[in-house]
Design a protein around this motif. Structure first.
Motif, mmCIF file in Angstrom:
data_model
loop_
_atom_site.group_PDB
_atom_site.id
_atom_site.type_symbol
_atom_site.label_atom_id
_atom_site.label_comp_id
_atom_site.label_asym_id
_atom_site.label_seq_id
_atom_site.Cartn_x
_atom_site.Cartn_y
_atom_site.Cartn_z
ATOM 1 N N MET A 1 0.893 -1.229 -0.103
ATOM 2 C CA MET A 1 -0.208 -0.071 0.006
ATOM 3 C C MET A 1 0.800 1.090 -0.065
ATOM 4 N N LYS A 2 0.546 2.308 -0.863
ATOM 5 C CA LYS A 2 1.107 3.388 -0.939
ATOM 6 C C LYS A 2 0.256 4.676 -0.315
ATOM 7 N N TYR A 3 0.739 5.350 0.541
ATOM 8 C CA TYR A 3 -0.020 6.355 1.341
ATOM 9 C C TYR A 3 0.371 7.771 0.578
ATOM 10 N N ILE A 4 -0.964 8.200 0.235
ATOM 11 C CA ILE A 4 -0.821 9.319 -0.999
ATOM 12 C C ILE A 4 -1.157 10.839 -0.320
ATOM 13 N N TYR A 5 -0.608 11.772 -0.663
ATOM 14 C CA TYR A 5 -0.931 13.031 -0.354
ATOM 15 C C TYR A 5 -0.808 13.779 -1.802
ATOM 16 N N ILE B 1 -5.737 6.598 -9.060
ATOM 17 C CA ILE B 1 -5.849 5.692 -7.836
ATOM 18 C C ILE B 1 -7.033 5.119 -7.896
ATOM 19 N N ASP B 2 -8.186 5.775 -8.442
ATOM 20 C CA ASP B 2 -9.580 4.860 -8.318
ATOM 21 C C ASP B 2 -9.192 3.503 -9.241
ATOM 22 N N GLN B 3 -8.338 3.547 -9.874
ATOM 23 C CA GLN B 3 -8.385 2.219 -10.879
ATOM 24 C C GLN B 3 -7.541 1.233 -9.960
ATOM 25 N N TYR B 4 -7.136 1.435 -8.948
ATOM 26 C CA TYR B 4 -6.212 0.544 -8.001
ATOM 27 C C TYR B 4 -6.406 1.054 -6.623
ATOM 28 N N PRO B 5 -7.721 0.890 -6.156
ATOM 29 C CA PRO B 5 -8.053 1.256 -4.761
ATOM 30 C C PRO B 5 -7.401 0.303 -3.633
ATOM 31 N N ARG C 1 -2.638 10.620 -17.566
ATOM 32 C CA ARG C 1 -2.677 9.377 -16.586
ATOM 33 C C ARG C 1 -1.515 8.401 -16.738
ATOM 34 N N ILE C 2 -1.035 8.419 -17.796
ATOM 35 C CA ILE C 2 0.084 7.274 -18.127
ATOM 36 C C ILE C 2 1.351 7.842 -17.332
ATOM 37 N N PRO C 3 1.880 9.048 -17.544
ATOM 38 C CA PRO C 3 2.907 9.428 -16.697
ATOM 39 C C PRO C 3 2.683 9.343 -15.212
ATOM 40 N N ILE C 4 1.332 9.639 -14.903
ATOM 41 C CA ILE C 4 0.929 9.599 -13.510
ATOM 42 C C ILE C 4 1.024 8.337 -13.125
ATOM 43 N N SER C 5 0.632 7.362 -13.631
ATOM 44 C CA SER C 5 0.480 5.898 -13.166
ATOM 45 C C SER C 5 1.972 5.378 -13.125
ATOM 46 N N TYR C 6 2.738 5.915 -14.156
ATOM 47 C CA TYR C 6 4.140 5.261 -14.037
ATOM 48 C C TYR C 6 5.146 5.782 -12.819
ATOM 49 N N ALA C 7 4.756 7.197 -12.380
ATOM 50 C CA ALA C 7 5.161 7.506 -11.237
ATOM 51 C C ALA C 7 4.562 6.649 -9.871
ATOM 52 N N LEU C 8 3.438 6.651 -10.009
ATOM 53 C CA LEU C 8 3.101 6.018 -8.810
ATOM 54 C C LEU C 8 3.142 4.736 -8.608
ATOM 55 N N ALA C 9 3.438 3.911 -9.507
ATOM 56 C CA ALA C 9 3.648 2.457 -9.985
ATOM 57 C C ALA C 9 5.111 2.128 -10.165
ATOM 58 N N TYR C 10 5.844 2.881 -10.066
ATOM 59 C CA TYR C 10 7.373 2.790 -10.806
ATOM 60 C C TYR C 10 7.948 1.730 -10.035
ATOM 61 N N PRO C 11 8.632 0.787 -10.720
ATOM 62 C CA PRO C 11 9.162 0.845 -12.184
ATOM 63 C C PRO C 11 7.889 0.232 -13.185
ATOM 64 N N GLN C 12 6.948 -0.167 -12.394
ATOM 65 C CA GLN C 12 5.854 -1.168 -13.254
ATOM 66 C C GLN C 12 5.050 -0.084 -14.162
ATOM 67 N N HIS C 13 4.687 -1.029 -15.378
ATOM 68 C CA HIS C 13 3.723 -0.406 -16.269
ATOM 69 C C HIS C 13 2.242 -1.050 -16.210
ATOM 70 N N ARG C 14 1.704 -0.702 -15.163
ATOM 71 C CA ARG C 14 0.575 -1.192 -14.415
ATOM 72 C C ARG C 14 -0.723 -1.072 -15.677
ATOM 73 N N ALA C 15 -1.637 -1.893 -15.747
ATOM 74 C CA ALA C 15 -2.688 -1.887 -16.769
ATOM 75 C C ALA C 15 -3.551 -0.379 -16.422
ATOM 76 N N LEU C 16 -3.951 -0.011 -17.410
ATOM 77 C CA LEU C 16 -4.747 1.442 -17.112
ATOM 78 C C LEU C 16 -5.730 1.464 -18.167
ATOM 79 N N ALA C 17 -6.737 2.122 -17.583
ATOM 80 C CA ALA C 17 -8.015 2.372 -18.618
ATOM 81 C C ALA C 17 -7.806 3.622 -19.512
ATOM 82 N N VAL C 18 -7.085 3.659 -20.663
ATOM 83 C CA VAL C 18 -6.675 4.834 -21.274
ATOM 84 C C VAL C 18 -6.462 4.178 -22.850
#
Ligand code: NDP
Ligand code: MG
Length: 383
Positions: A1-5, A21-25, A262-279
């Motif tokens: 779990m990552k705790y986000i501000y 974040i909604d895509q990975y609650p 949302r692609i670079p945002i997701s990469y920063a939050l899931a780094y270094p993973q390219h997690r599945a994303l609804a885009v």
């Protein structure tokens, strides 16, 4: 779990971060949010995520909330979010606009938070100091900007010593098909119509003047430790190649994707993973890509950014402050578009900001504030 501000949760980057974040609650928990002047959106977001700490933009914005979070406001409130510390793996997404984002980034680093940085003005004004803090406090800082995310992806498993050059791509902004003569008399509405990206007003104007690309060159210099002479901004109107790295053997790696932050945002939050994303994904069918030089005569702000970077010291704070003031005046309809670059040029050519030492954070912020105030006073009434 990552705790986000999230600072700037109601803006373009802020709301797209919440969408990721909604895509990975089950992976992310929102602990703190700073909201904006849109009180309806602010309420919706606070009630949905129920953060432990909420920062309102102004004291008079504070409204009643259905539960009891810690409530703070204003610049001091942003710092309180940066200092709030409850969990192990904490990440601060800084999606504020302007130099207002600098001290919250510093304070978050000092308090052990990792940083996902959209607020580019932080690195423009104090990239050298931020790098030092990141090392000292052993935190991770990752970019939320399509170009820097692209470079980060291209550099995975590569050695720094083999890099020949970074190419940062630029869409050309709202007026890319205009000659300089045609820029006389363009309106705020025209300038806010970016052809490829939907972003907040300030960065949309920065894209039209090309100051945004200048800022991105400076960001890349600090993020990847590459000298300015090895970074080039190139014109690429399709915004599909987000940036490239050229290696010493002539090989080039590029990162491609649709224009969706949302692609670079997701990469920063899931780094270094390219997690599945609804885009949307890229379609190569009938796809043609163009590249060209970016003319410094057509886009002088790009050369001003290089000039300020070369002068160093306070000049990057002055570059940023004069740009913030000029863009603010343009957005208010108080100066014409071409006055933006003139205002910036006058400031960065002034000798009064020369120093023989590296200025502190406090001096950069204070000089920036006085440059901003001076310009608003001097040009505020001219149209
Ligand atoms: P927006 O204007 O859309 O959103 C910014 C949000 O932050 C708003 O909610 C705003 O509140 C709030 N905010 C701004 N200044 C302050 C302040 N001083 N104190 C408290 N809250 C504040 O901006 P963007 O999301 O477009 O941009 C954010 C940052 O990310 C910028 O630095 C930009 O350059 C960078 N960036 C943006 C990209 C994009 O696609 N949008 C791409 C790459 C980088 P209010 O509504 O009250 O003004
Ligand atoms: Mg960018």
């Amino acid at each position: 779990m990552k705790y986000i501000y999230i600072l700037g949760a109601c803006g373009s980057i802020g709301t797209q971060t919440l969408d990721v974040i909604d895509q990975y609650p089950e992976e992310y928990k929102v602990i703190g949010l700073s909201v904006g002047s849109d009180l309806i959106l602010s309420k919706k977001i606070i009630e949905k995520y129920k953060p432990e700490i909420v920062c309102f933009r102004k004291e008079e914005h504070i409204f009643s909330i259905s539960y009891a979070p810690k409530v703070v406001y204003g610049d001091e409130g942003l710092l309180e979010i940066a200092r709030y510390q409850r969990y192990e793996n904490e990440w601060l997404v800084n999606a504020l606009v302007g130099v207002a984002g600098l001290m919250p980034t510093v304070e978050a680093i000092r308090n052990g938070k990792n940083i996902a940085l959209a607020n580019k003005e932080t690195l423009v004004v104090a990239g050298d100091i931020i790098k030092e803090y990141v090392r000292k406090y052993k935190v991770t800082l990752l970019p939320i900007d399509s170009e820097h995310s692209a470079i980060l992806q291209c550099l995975r498993r590569e050695s720094d010593r083999e890099i020949e050059k970074l190419y940062i791509t630029a869409s050309g902004g709202s007026f890319r098909n205009f000659t300089r003569e045609e820029l006389n008399g363009v309106t705020v509405e025209d300038a806010l119509r970016h052809p490829n990206w939907s972003m907040g007003p300030k960065i949309t104007i920065d894209s039209a003047t090309m100051m945004n690309k200048g800022f991105e060159v400076i960001e890349a210099h600090y993020l990847f430790d590459i000298p300015y002479e090895n970074i080039e901004a190139i014109y690429h109107p399709e915004s599909m190649v987000h940036s490239c790295v050229e290696f010493k053997d002539g090989s080039i790696k590029a990162q491609l994707g649709v224009s969706d932050m949302r692609i670079p945002i997701s990469y920063a939050l899931a780094y270094p993973q390219h997690r599945a994303l609804a885009v949307k994904h890229v379609s190569f069918k009938a796809c043609t890509l163009h590249f060209d030089d970016l003319s410094m005569e057509r886009y002088p702000c790009l050369s001003y950014a290089f000039l300020a970077a070369k002068k160093g010291g306070l000049y990057l704070a002055v570059l940023n402050a004069s740009n913030e003031a000029a863009v603010h005046l343009f957005l208010q309809g108080r100066i014409p578009f071409l006055k933006i670059e003139q205002i910036i040029y006058e400031e960065i050519c002034s000798e009064v900001y020369e120093r023989s030492y590296t200025p502190s954070l406090e001096e950069r912020i204070s000089v920036g504030k006085s440059v901003f105030a001076k310009i608003i006073k001097e040009y505020g009434e001219i149209l």
